[in-house]
Design an enzyme around this catalytic site. Sequence first.
Site: not given
Ligand code: ATP
Length: 288
Positions: A97, A102-103, A100, A138, A12
């Site tokens: 990962v 929401a992976g 930002g 999210d 997203k």
């Molecule tokens: P948001 O936008 O919701 O803050 P993000 O995109 O910044 O999310 P994610 O990639 O969702 O961040 O994940 C961040 C943290 O979650 C990482 O430090 C990672 O180690 C942990 N994590 C746990 N499970 C997962 C997964 N399936 N995929 C990615 N990261 C994961």
Amino acid sequence: MIKEMRLKANAKINLGLDVLRKREDGYHDLRMIMQSISLHDVLELTLTRTPGIRIRTNLGFLPVNEDNLVHKAAALLFEEFGTEQGVFIDLKKNIPVAAGLAGGSSDAAAVLTGLNRMLDLKLTTEELMERGVRIGADVPFCILKGTALAEGIGEQLTVLPALPRCSILLVKPPVHVSTKYVYTHLRADELSEHPDIDGQIEALHTGDLACLSAKMGNVLETVTLPAHPVIGTIKDKLRSLGALNAMMSGSGPTVFGIFDDPQKAREAYSRLKSEGAYQVFLTEGINQ
Ligand code: ATP
């Protein structure tokens, strides 16, 4: 019973992100426009006779134990509905990962949706969303998908008209931004500018992409831009390459540009990719 399922977990972006105030419980009251995009992880779920949750992933640095959000999602349903079986989750990450996008939340959402069908739990979308928020704010949106206004901590959702057709170019610089750092350093009560979220909702109703883009704004940039000037550099680059507008998604560091001209978007993609300094993805919005 379905024994195997292949699922897509879409990333997203936030087309607008406003923080209204810091709450007493430490969370922030937000107002955001959420948009699912075509970039996605792929999950293959297989039910096993032996109980337990096993995870394999193509990213060596990700946890494969209970710290992985897909583990939390499966455990939540297994604990509530008690099953003799286990699940093997093969997770192919394409979404960067901690970017930002929401992976992780989207992977968890896919597991909740998938296991609901595989185990025939008969939970409605709302019931799945109620469980999803326990994993992350999210997650409910990632179950719903499409275009939505998110309020509260992000879990109160109102479906909005679909994003007008456009190309969305994602650019992720190689910097690490911790979501916790961003929210702790945000001065929510001292923000001099707030994005016009209502104006963006209006623009979605009239299908006016230019107006929607002109009103893009993310208050979290007040923390990340000074800390990571490269984010500002990428925004300027995207605009100079023909984006209607460019902004950071969530707490960053990924920046996206909205293009009404797909040719310009492709050219910008090639240009930024050939520079080799950033991860670049050419995507588009997806509907519910
Ligand atoms: P948001 O936008 O919701 O803050 P993000 O995109 O910044 O999310 P994610 O990639 O969702 O961040 O994940 C961040 C943290 O979650 C990482 O430090 C990672 O180690 C942990 N994590 C746990 N499970 C997962 C997964 N399936 N995929 C990615 N990261 C994961």
